[in-house]
Design a protein around this motif. Structure first.
Motif, PDB file in Angstrom:
ATOM      1  N   THR A   4       0.626  -1.057   0.561  1.00 23.34           N
ATOM      2  CA  THR A   4      -0.131  -0.045  -0.143  1.00 23.34           C
ATOM      3  C   THR A   4       1.077   1.379   0.241  1.00 23.34           C
ATOM      4  OG1 THR A   4      -0.569  -0.525   2.293  1.00 23.34           O
ATOM      5  CG2 THR A   4      -1.666  -1.113   1.378  1.00 23.34           C
ATOM      6  N   SER A   5       1.658   0.870   0.207  1.00 18.07           N
ATOM      7  CA  SER A   5       2.571   2.056   0.103  1.00 18.07           C
ATOM      8  C   SER A   5       4.539   1.781  -0.348  1.00 18.07           C
ATOM      9  CB  SER A   5       3.662   2.892   1.686  1.00 18.07           C
ATOM     10  OG  SER A   5       3.813   1.006   1.896  1.00 18.07           O
ATOM     11  N   VAL A   6       4.965   3.007  -0.851  1.00 18.88           N
ATOM     12  CA  VAL A   6       6.298   3.063  -1.385  1.00 18.88           C
ATOM     13  C   VAL A   6       7.743   3.868  -0.518  1.00 18.88           C
ATOM     14  CG1 VAL A   6       5.775   2.526  -3.962  1.00 18.88           C
ATOM     15  CG2 VAL A   6       6.097   4.446  -3.366  1.00 18.88           C
ATOM     16  N   VAL A   7       8.425   3.495  -0.415  1.00 17.79           N
ATOM     17  CA  VAL A   7       9.295   4.075  -0.370  1.00 17.79           C
ATOM     18  C   VAL A   7      10.701   4.747  -0.648  1.00 17.79           C
ATOM     19  CG1 VAL A   7       9.077   3.858   2.088  1.00 17.79           C
ATOM     20  CG2 VAL A   7      10.805   2.489   0.984  1.00 17.79           C
ATOM     21  N   GLY A   8      11.510   5.548  -1.646  1.00 17.28           N
ATOM     22  CA  GLY A   8      12.870   5.780  -2.308  1.00 17.28           C
ATOM     23  C   GLY A   8      13.172   6.691  -1.850  1.00 17.28           C
ATOM     24  N   ASP A   9      14.374   6.713  -2.704  1.00 15.87           N
ATOM     25  CA  ASP A   9      14.969   8.165  -3.597  1.00 15.87           C
ATOM     26  C   ASP A   9      15.379   8.746  -4.247  1.00 15.87           C
ATOM     27  OD1 ASP A   9      17.949   9.870  -2.839  1.00 15.87           O
ATOM     28  OD2 ASP A   9      17.299   8.701  -0.585  1.00 15.87           O
ATOM     29  N   THR A  10      14.984   9.910  -3.933  1.00 14.97           N
ATOM     30  CA  THR A  10      15.260  10.887  -5.875  1.00 14.97           C
ATOM     31  C   THR A  10      16.804  10.798  -5.630  1.00 14.97           C
ATOM     32  OG1 THR A  10      15.778  12.773  -4.719  1.00 14.97           O
ATOM     33  CG2 THR A  10      12.829  11.570  -5.243  1.00 14.97           C
ATOM     34  N   GLY A  11      17.531  10.722  -5.348  1.00 10.52           N
ATOM     35  CA  GLY A  11      18.811  10.426  -5.563  1.00 10.52           C
ATOM     36  C   GLY A  11      19.231  12.167  -4.542  1.00 10.52           C
ATOM     37  N   CYS A  12      18.491  12.994  -4.487  1.00  7.98           N
ATOM     38  CA  CYS A  12      18.804  14.098  -3.465  1.00  7.98           C
ATOM     39  C   CYS A  12      17.995  14.191  -2.515  1.00  7.98           C
ATOM     40  CB  CYS A  12      18.287  14.884  -4.506  1.00  7.98           C
ATOM     41  SG  CYS A  12      19.590  15.879  -6.054  1.00  7.98           S
TER      42      CYS A  12
END
Length: 161
Positions: free
Chosen positions: A65-73
């Motif tokens: 039901t969710s996502v986590v991540g990093d844009t690089g910044c």
């Protein structure tokens, strides 16, 4: 004792081999609980490759039901809803579409400039949309849905393959 021991080891090897085949080669491989590196951001008129020399490679991990991540910044998290083409809510494995909502991005890390900042800004603007999901072995292509001819898209590569 020896036949049972060898039978268990052989069975374990077959199960392991099948598991690798299913996860690594099948287009029906799960997308959730896998770390996906965002390698390309397709937008009309802009280069698509995410630079190799970024300090933090853009990544995303899908949950149910969710996502986590990093844009690089900056780290981000969002809600996600998986559906079929007719809009029926389904589990990630059966989904042909995914809608990101309530995208929240943390503060941008110091030194985020140039192409890294461009990648960050592109992801922040692209994510809060619905995407069609094209599964390929070890890859996902997420293409924004809608009436756009050259719709923006994200190419993700599994870090587990």
């Amino acid at each position: 004792m020896f036949p049972r021991f060898f039978a268990r080891r052989a069975m374990g090897a077959v199960v392991t081999l099948c598991g690798v085949t299913l996860v690594g080669c099948s287009s029906d491989a799960p997308i959730e609980d896998v770390t996906w590196q965002i390698t390309n951001i397709y937008q009309q008129g802009y280069p698509s490759d995410v630079p190799d020399d970024v300090a933090v490679a853009p990544r995303i991990i899908f949950g149910y039901t969710s996502v986590v991540g990093d844009t690089g910044c900056a780290p981000f998290h969002a809600h996600i809803e998986y559906t079929t083409d007719d809009g029926t809510k389904v589990e990630p494995l059966s989904a042909t579409k995914a809608r990101f909502s309530d995208v929240r991005v943390d503060d941008v890390r110091q030194g985020c400039i140039g192409r890294e900042a461009f990648v960050h800004d592109s992801l922040v603007s692209l994510l809060p949309h619905e995407f069609s999901i094209d599964r390929q072995p070890g890859k996902l292509l997420l293409t924004q849905t809608g009436p756009v001819v050259d719709a923006p898209a994200l190419l993700l590569i599994s870090e587990q393959s």
